[in-house]
Design a protein around this motif. Structure first.
Motif, PDB file in Angstrom:
ATOM      1  N   MET A  78       0.845  -1.201   0.000  1.00 54.05           N
ATOM      2  CA  MET A  78       0.000   0.000   0.000  1.00 54.05           C
ATOM      3  C   MET A  78       0.873   1.240   0.000  1.00 54.05           C
ATOM      4  SD  MET A  78      -2.952  -1.098   2.746  1.00 54.05           S
ATOM      5  CE  MET A  78      -1.890  -2.094   3.806  1.00 54.05           C
ATOM      6  N   LEU A  79       0.537   2.191  -0.888  1.00 61.44           N
ATOM      7  CA  LEU A  79       1.340   3.396  -1.069  1.00 61.44           C
ATOM      8  C   LEU A  79       0.465   4.635  -0.993  1.00 61.44           C
ATOM      9  CD1 LEU A  79       3.184   2.085  -4.238  1.00 61.44           C
ATOM     10  CD2 LEU A  79       4.184   2.200  -1.959  1.00 61.44           C
ATOM     11  N   GLY A  80       1.081   5.780  -0.744  1.00 66.52           N
ATOM     12  CA  GLY A  80       0.370   7.043  -0.835  1.00 66.52           C
ATOM     13  C   GLY A  80      -0.182   7.535   0.486  1.00 66.52           C
ATOM     14  N   ALA A  81      -0.947   8.638   0.384  1.00 67.63           N
ATOM     15  CA  ALA A  81      -1.380   9.367   1.574  1.00 67.63           C
ATOM     16  C   ALA A  81      -2.749   8.952   2.076  1.00 67.63           C
ATOM     17  CB  ALA A  81      -1.392  10.869   1.264  1.00 67.63           C
ATOM     18  N   GLY A  82      -3.355   7.907   1.509  1.00 65.85           N
ATOM     19  CA  GLY A  82      -4.691   7.501   1.921  1.00 65.85           C
ATOM     20  C   GLY A  82      -4.704   6.792   3.256  1.00 65.85           C
ATOM     21  N   ALA A  83      -5.861   6.226   3.576  1.00 65.31           N
ATOM     22  CA  ALA A  83      -6.054   5.556   4.867  1.00 65.31           C
ATOM     23  C   ALA A  83      -5.804   4.062   4.725  1.00 65.31           C
ATOM     24  CB  ALA A  83      -7.470   5.817   5.375  1.00 65.31           C
ATOM     25  N   PRO A  84      -4.628   3.551   5.139  1.00 64.27           N
ATOM     26  CA  PRO A  84      -4.335   2.125   4.969  1.00 64.27           C
ATOM     27  C   PRO A  84      -5.273   1.225   5.751  1.00 64.27           C
ATOM     28  CG  PRO A  84      -2.670   3.196   6.333  1.00 64.27           C
ATOM     29  CD  PRO A  84      -3.511   4.278   5.763  1.00 64.27           C
ATOM     30  N   GLU A  85      -5.847   1.736   6.868  1.00 61.30           N
ATOM     31  CA  GLU A  85      -6.751   0.896   7.653  1.00 61.30           C
ATOM     32  C   GLU A  85      -7.997   0.513   6.858  1.00 61.30           C
ATOM     33  OE1 GLU A  85      -7.432   5.267   8.715  1.00 61.30           O
ATOM     34  OE2 GLU A  85      -5.705   3.915   8.463  1.00 61.30           O
ATOM     35  N   GLU A  86      -8.433   1.398   5.931  1.00 57.26           N
ATOM     36  CA  GLU A  86      -9.590   1.059   5.097  1.00 57.26           C
ATOM     37  C   GLU A  86      -9.248  -0.070   4.133  1.00 57.26           C
ATOM     38  OE1 GLU A  86     -11.282   4.444   3.214  1.00 57.26           O
ATOM     39  OE2 GLU A  86     -11.507   5.600   5.074  1.00 57.26           O
TER      40      GLU A  86
END
Length: 793
Positions: A283-291
């Motif tokens: 998983m990469l980037g500024a999003g919410a990894p928990e989702e």
């Protein structure tokens, strides 16, 4: 006021008419027998709004404010475009009166020109067409309705019973010449499912004046899941099933895009057998990894391990060392590597389907799938992609937001220093050791995409595309540009300015030809192109005089006498041309800048590309050609003919160059050697229609790709020089050539690799969902194969 009073009041002295001030533009028109509309704007002071008086035989009977939508002014970008007005007069007033006019209230300035009411109601309806309605198949209808404002609406009646109200939501071109061309508000609607009952029905649409739009009832018949499904299991003969399949191809069922969530539930992809492949998710980037992690925990396929890597300074960046460490340690036993933006919500079957695709296609190196977009109100919308499209990958990165690589390919991309998500995807294509046929597309949604920072994504995409082209040794400029849903970059490839011959068939109509040649002259001078006019039996003295004039100025004239055969004309021209590149151009096309030809030559500089097509717009500003899609109506349809040329198009397809199965020969660039290699155009089977489709498919069958570029945009009158091919006297010829197309290319007509099986097969591509969809199985983009059709069949 009643009609008698109006009639008698006509003797009142008219208000004085003052000269219109400089900058004032007005128009006043009639639609049907009772509807009148127009606009008024002061271009020098666009913030001002006017009040308009409607006068019948000189007596004012209505006052309206001119603040409604006016399409002509929006296209010209005058103010906010809301300077229109409309009114509906009582039928008795129209029948008992002589003249209707509009004036500026308190000023008396005439708006447009007075309209004479002396025609009968029938004549007025014929002359002032108020709209059209057509059946697209299934429960879908489209057409247009007069009136400039979006609030213009119509009432739908089925078998005489009112069903619903519809309002314009799209655009359509109206007009047969450049002078009368205009964009009109168009509608597109589906009837309720209860009418898919297998019975014959009649539909009528009436406007607010109660007048029939479209010239009478439109008959239709629809089956809930298609005719073939309706007769399945009834013990009918196989030929009945074949006829039913043809019916479903010609008149397919569809549902609106806004009904996607219901469609997705109805046609959910089924779970396949268990697979043993293990996936490592990065998983990469500024999003919410928990989702993303929550959706991973809900996966049917349980053989996975995941890591959320920290952001880097580069947008959409990949911390390469950490990714390699993860794969070497926790992911050491993984067969596949899945790259996803943090915040991506995977469908429960996503990993299962990805693993199945790698199992079904042992040669597969990459798998990507369709996505969903969640709007601000929480509703879901489909992002339905093609089988692999290299040009679109470079300019949009559409397939790089969620994809899976075999482990060795992923490690190779990381070792090559791929520093962002888009570069991870395209690095494997640097040395061209991974073929396009090893990239698998999964139709159907794999995940819901998190909201993208389009500026950051476009920056990352531009950098990745530039690096990839440099590694391939391709000289090109890559610049960020704006779109709607996805990032966008524009590639301008360098080319060696190959000698180009512009081939323009013509017969008489010297005004058209003159306009065409004068408009393309700047591009001709920039590229040192040759102009070759192919004269097909011109006899008009002015045309012959014009030929002599342009010959003196360097153009060449080739005489090809006999019945008009577009394929033969271009074949003869290709034999006489001196250029190594051929530009096929209709004489009713007008260039609007001097860059279009260089843009197309730059696309053709890519060795694997066999033909390049341009974006063509009607003089009204409505798109005429945005690439060709195979399959709608079991034929070929122009994409985006329901959009203005300023629209971004479905999934931004009018913003970025992309591949398609075919492009129109109204403006097509191709290499002369490729033209000859596939036998040119088919003079026997396709003398007038579908010759460009057949030519492009022959190129693709030989391993070449066909590209549409919106960065080359021209205006096209559309068959102005020889008339429409659907006129009564041309219908038999058109149908014969259509049957030839179906006989030769039936397989690709049924499954265009550049068109998603989720999308409808009716005559307006990219605008609805297919019901039922086509096969949702994994697919690769392979060259089409033609049937060998014996002569005379």
């Amino acid at each position: 006021m009643d009609a008698v009073t109006v009639k008698r009041s006509a003797r009142r002295q008219k208000s004085p008419v003052f000269a219109a001030k400089s900058g004032l533009r007005t128009d006043f028109c009639r639609s049907g027998t009772r509807k009148f509309y127009g606009f008024v704007v002061d271009a020098s002071n666009p913030s001002q709004k006017f009040v308009v008086e409607i006068l019948v035989d000189g007596y004012p009977i209505q006052v309206v404010r001119a603040d409604a939508y006016a399409a002509e002014l929006v296209k010209e970008q005058i103010g906010d475009g809301h300077y229109g007005f409309s009114c509906i007069l009582d039928g008795s007033v129209v029948s008992d009166s002589a003249v209707v006019e509009a004036r500026l209230a308190n000023l008396g300035t005439v708006v447009g020109s007075p309209i004479t009411l002396s025609e009968s109601a029938e004549q007025a309806s014929q002359h002032y067409n108020s709209g059209t309605v057509r059946w697209l198949g299934g429960l879908r209808f489209s057409g247009w309705i007069s009136g400039q404002q979006p609030s213009t609406a119509g009432t739908i009646l089925v078998d005489g019973i009112p069903i619903t109200r519809v309002q314009p939501s799209t655009w359509q071109h109206v007009g047969s010449t450049e002078a009368d061309a205009r964009p009109v508000r168009a509608f597109d609607f589906h009837l309720p499912q209860r009418f898919a009952d297998g019975n014959a029905h009649q539909l009528v649409m009436v406007d607010d004046a109660g007048e029939d739009i479209g010239g009478g009832p439109v008959g239709f018949i629809a089956y809930a899941d298609g005719l073939r499904e309706a007769i399945a299991g009834r013990g009918l003969m196989e030929d009945e099933g074949l006829r039913a399949q043809l019916f479903d191809r010609l008149l397919p069922m569809s549902v609106p895009l806004y009904d996607y969530e219901h469609w997705r539930e109805r046609f959910a992809v089924l779970q396949g057998p268990p697979v043993t492949l293990t996936s490592a998710i990065i998983m990469l980037g500024a999003g919410a990894p928990e989702e993303t992690l929550e959706s991973l925990n809900a996966q049917i396929h349980s053989k996975w391990i995941a890591a959320s890597l920290p952001q880097t300074e580069e947008p959409f960046g990949v911390p390469v060392a950490l990714a390699e460490e993860f794969l070497a340690k926790d992911g050491a036993d993984c067969d596949l590597v899945v790259f996803a933006l943090a915040g991506t919500v995977l469908a429960p079957l996503a990993l299962q389907r990805i693993a199945e695709a790698f199992t079904e296609f042992p040669q597969a190196q990459v798998v990507y799938g369709d996505l969903e977009l969640q709007s601000d109100d929480g509703s879901l919308w489909p992002l339905a992609f093609p089988a692999f499209d290299y040009e679109r990958m470079l300019e949009q990165g559409y397939c790089a937001h969620l994809f899976a690589l075999r482990r060795d390919i992923a490690q190779r991309s990381l070792e090559a220093g791929a520093s962002n998500l888009y570069r991870i995807f395209n690095a494997m294509l640097d040395a061209e050791t991974v073929s396009h046929a090893s990239i698998v597309h999964l139709p159907g949604p794999l995940a819901t995409l998190p909201k993208l920072d389009l500026a950051a994504a476009s920056l990352a995409l531009s950098a990745a595309t530039s690096t990839h082209l440099q590694r391939r040794g391709v000289a090109a400029r890559v610049a960020m540009c704006h779109a709607g849903v996805f990032p966008a970059a524009r590639i301008t490839r360098a080319h060696d300015n190959p000698r180009t011959t512009i081939i323009i068939p013509t017969r008489n109509r010297h005004q058209l030809l003159r306009r065409c040649i004068e408009s393309i002259r700047p591009a001709v001078e920039r590229t040192q192109a040759e102009i070759l006019i192919v004269d097909n039996d011109s006899s008009d003295p002015e045309t012959l005089h014009y030929f002599a004039d342009i010959e003196r100025r360097g153009a060449k004239i080739l005489r090809v006498p006999g019945e008009f055969n577009f394929s033969r004309i271009n074949n003869c021209a290709a034999e006489s041309a001196h250029g190594e590149v051929l530009c096929l151009l209709n004489n009713d096309v007008k260039a609007i800048d001097d860059q279009w030809l260089e843009e197309m030559l730059g696309r053709l500089a890519e060795p694997g590309i066999g033909a390049v097509g341009a974006m063509l717009a009607w003089p009204s500003g409505v798109v005429q050609h945005g690439g060709l899609v195979l399959g709608p109506g079991f034929t070929a349809a122009h994409a985006f003919s329901d959009r203005l040329d300023s629209d971004v198009g479905y999934t931004d397809l009018l913003c970025v160059a992309h591949e398609c199965s075919a492009v129109t020969a109204a403006c097509l660039v191709t290499r002369r050697r490729d033209f000859h290699a596939v036998g040119g155009m088919d003079e026997v089977r396709f003398p007038l229609n579908f010759n460009d489709v057949d030519y492009c498919l022959k190129l693709r069958a030989s391993g070449k790709r066909v590209v549409f570029t919106p960065h080359a945009k021209l205006v096209h009158l559309g068959s102005a020089s020889r008339g429409s091919d659907v006129r009564a006297d041309h219908e038999e010829r058109f149908e014969r050539e259509l049957q030839n197309l179906r006989a030769k290319w039936d397989v690709v007509l049924a499954a265009d690799p550049y068109y998603n099986p989720m999308l409808s097969r009716d005559p307006i591509p990219f605008s609805a969902l297919a019901w039922p969809p086509g096969p949702m199985t994994p697919r690769v983009n392979t060259p089409p194969v033609a049937k060998c059709v014996p002569p005379g069949i």
